[in-house]
Design an enzyme around this catalytic site. Structure first.
Site, PDB file in Angstrom:
ATOM      1  CG  ASP A  68      -8.112   0.265   2.884  1.00 45.82           C
ATOM      2  OD1 ASP A  68      -8.843  -0.677   2.520  1.00 45.82           O
ATOM      3  OD2 ASP A  68      -6.773   0.743   3.692  1.00 45.82           O
TER       4      ASP A  68
ATOM      5  CE  LYS B  19      -3.687  -2.298   2.112  1.00 46.14           C
ATOM      6  NZ  LYS B  19      -5.180  -1.966   3.315  1.00 46.14           N
TER       7      LYS B  19
ATOM      8  CB  ALA C 257       2.074   1.900  14.065  1.00 48.14           C
TER       9      ALA C 257
HETATM   10  P1  ATR Z   1      -0.111  -4.384   7.342  1.00 46.87           P
HETATM   11  O1  ATR Z   1       0.251  -3.660   5.748  1.00 46.87           O
HETATM   12  O2  ATR Z   1      -0.905  -5.547   7.422  1.00 46.87           O
HETATM   13  O3  ATR Z   1      -0.506  -3.229   8.334  1.00 46.87           O
HETATM   14  P2  ATR Z   1       2.768  -3.690   8.006  1.00 46.87           P
HETATM   15  O4  ATR Z   1       2.799  -2.566   7.890  1.00 46.87           O
HETATM   16  O5  ATR Z   1       3.874  -4.400   7.783  1.00 46.87           O
HETATM   17  O6  ATR Z   1       1.483  -3.891   7.599  1.00 46.87           O
HETATM   18  O7  ATR Z   1       1.906  -3.599   9.645  1.00 46.87           O
HETATM   19  C1  ATR Z   1       2.387  -5.092  10.408  1.00 46.87           C
HETATM   20  C2  ATR Z   1       1.903  -4.683  11.892  1.00 46.87           C
HETATM   21  O8  ATR Z   1       1.466  -5.397  12.515  1.00 46.87           O
HETATM   22  C3  ATR Z   1       2.924  -3.952  12.769  1.00 46.87           C
HETATM   23  O9  ATR Z   1       1.489  -2.530  13.686  1.00 46.87           O
HETATM   24  C4  ATR Z   1       3.185  -4.455  13.450  1.00 46.87           C
HETATM   25  O10 ATR Z   1       4.307  -4.166  14.486  1.00 46.87           O
HETATM   26  P3  ATR Z   1       5.256  -3.903  14.398  1.00 46.87           P
HETATM   27  O11 ATR Z   1       5.323  -1.935  13.963  1.00 46.87           O
HETATM   28  O12 ATR Z   1       6.309  -3.767  15.755  1.00 46.87           O
HETATM   29  O13 ATR Z   1       6.465  -4.422  13.309  1.00 46.87           O
HETATM   30  C5  ATR Z   1       1.869  -5.902  13.607  1.00 46.87           C
HETATM   31  N1  ATR Z   1       1.983  -7.167  14.375  1.00 46.87           N
HETATM   32  C6  ATR Z   1       3.280  -8.149  13.403  1.00 46.87           C
HETATM   33  N2  ATR Z   1       2.792  -9.506  14.094  1.00 46.87           N
HETATM   34  C7  ATR Z   1       2.828  -9.253  15.197  1.00 46.87           C
HETATM   35  C8  ATR Z   1       3.111  -9.924  16.240  1.00 46.87           C
HETATM   36  N3  ATR Z   1       3.085 -10.963  16.921  1.00 46.87           N
HETATM   37  N4  ATR Z   1       2.354  -8.853  17.586  1.00 46.87           N
HETATM   38  C9  ATR Z   1       2.386  -7.231  17.610  1.00 46.87           C
HETATM   39  N5  ATR Z   1       2.426  -7.421  16.321  1.00 46.87           N
HETATM   40  C10 ATR Z   1       2.605  -7.828  15.229  1.00 46.87           C
END
Ligand code: ATR
Length: 281
Positions: free
Chosen positions: A111, A74, A137
């Site tokens: 979205d 995105k 985030a």
């Molecule tokens: P998306 O476009 O789906 O938001 P992204 O930019 O990779 O994808 O963001 C994934 C989000 O899920 C992030 O907020 C991530 O936390 P981090 O910024 O700390 O990476 C969160 N996330 C992914 N796996 C997680 C987990 N096991 N526990 C907590 N937060 C998780």
């Protein structure tokens, strides 16, 4: 085949993401097309991050009239377009590409309206003055912050595993309303009115360890993710006896309707699609 002898091939649309195999978007857009009499096909394109720009340009060059973009592309899509709608520019993320008559690409982000339409219209929630907690985030959350703040909640807290990302995101939107940030361990009660999961943790079958005291009798727990049965987030909410637990099917359908309207100039009725999906999940 039309009786007038005109049988143009259907307009091509689709979804670019990685992974996309599980997507319900072809089903949803297929129902929209049928209901509105639009002649189109909607396909899935599984494209990795390194191939995103090249593949997307290739799809447009080979006739795609518009594309939806999902994770993890995105933010990359925002860099690809010649112009963005105000809401996409504000989000810094694009989930809908529109090929315009002059061959330029417009990027939009549906979205936010998708989530708001589901929360307000489908679920009947009132967001003004409410306390809202968002987990995550990343790209999925970016698109929904401004529209949520437009509803003038009492407080919007972004909590993320990596707290700095939450802090950065909150700073980016601080001009729009009362937004705060913290790590997941530091989320404090009293219970929120609405808790939205925007993390991708559930995709890996995970759910961050949450502090106690966040879910009360009136709390609505909304998972932007969807799928069959419970997700780790909805299971967490259930374990705390949350009365209103929702997954993101409605958001998915409403954001799709907004994209469809942008592409075809006609807004499909989402209710029949929501009913059809309810039978499948
Ligand atoms: P998306 O476009 O789906 O938001 P992204 O930019 O990779 O994808 O963001 C994934 C989000 O899920 C992030 O907020 C991530 O936390 P981090 O910024 O700390 O990476 C969160 N996330 C992914 N796996 C997680 C987990 N096991 N526990 C907590 N937060 C998780």
């Amino acid at each position: 085949m039309s009786g007038a002898g005109e049988a143009p091939s259907p307009a091509l649309y689709g979804l670019v993401g990685h992974p996309v195999a599980h997507s319900w978007s072809p089903f949803i857009h297929g129902m929209f097309a049928k209901a509105t009499g639009q002649h189109l096909v909607y396909r899935l394109f599984d494209v990795t991050a390194e191939d995103f720009e090249r593949e997307t340009r290739r799809l447009i060059a080979s006739g795609a009239r518009g594309l939806n973009v999902t994770l993890p592309h995105k933010q990359a899509a925002a860099l690809l377009v010649q112009e963005m709608t105000a809401r996409a520019a504000r989000a810094g993320a694009v989930n809908t590409l529109v090929l315009r008559a002059d061959s330029t690409l417009l990027g939009d982000n549906t979205d936010g309206v998708g989530l708001l339409d589901d929360l307000e219209r489908n679920l009947g929630l009132e967001l003004g003055d409410r306390r809202i907690l968002i987990l995550g985030a990343g790209g999925a959350v970016r698109g929904v912050i401004a529209p949520l703040l437009e509803r003038k909640p009492g407080q919007l807290v972004i909590a993320n595993r990596t707290p700095q990302r939450a802090t950065d995101l909150a700073a980016e939107f601080a001009d729009l309303g009362p937004i705060g940030a913290c790590s997941i361990e530091r989320i404090a009660g009293p219970p929120y009115d609405l808790i939205i999961n925007g993390t991708s943790a559930g995709l890996h079958g995970e759910m961050p360890e949450m502090p106690p005291g966040l879910v009360g009798a009136e709390t609505v727990c909304y998972d932007m993710a969807y799928g069959r049965g419970h997700t780790p987030f909805t299971l967490w909410a259930k374990s705390l006896h949350c009365h209103r637990i929702k997954k993101g099917w409605g958001m998915l359908v409403e954001q799709a309707a907004a994209a469809f309207a942008l592409w075809r100039g006609i807004r499909p009725d989402t209710a029949p699609v929501l009913r059809a999906l309810a039978k499948h999940r």
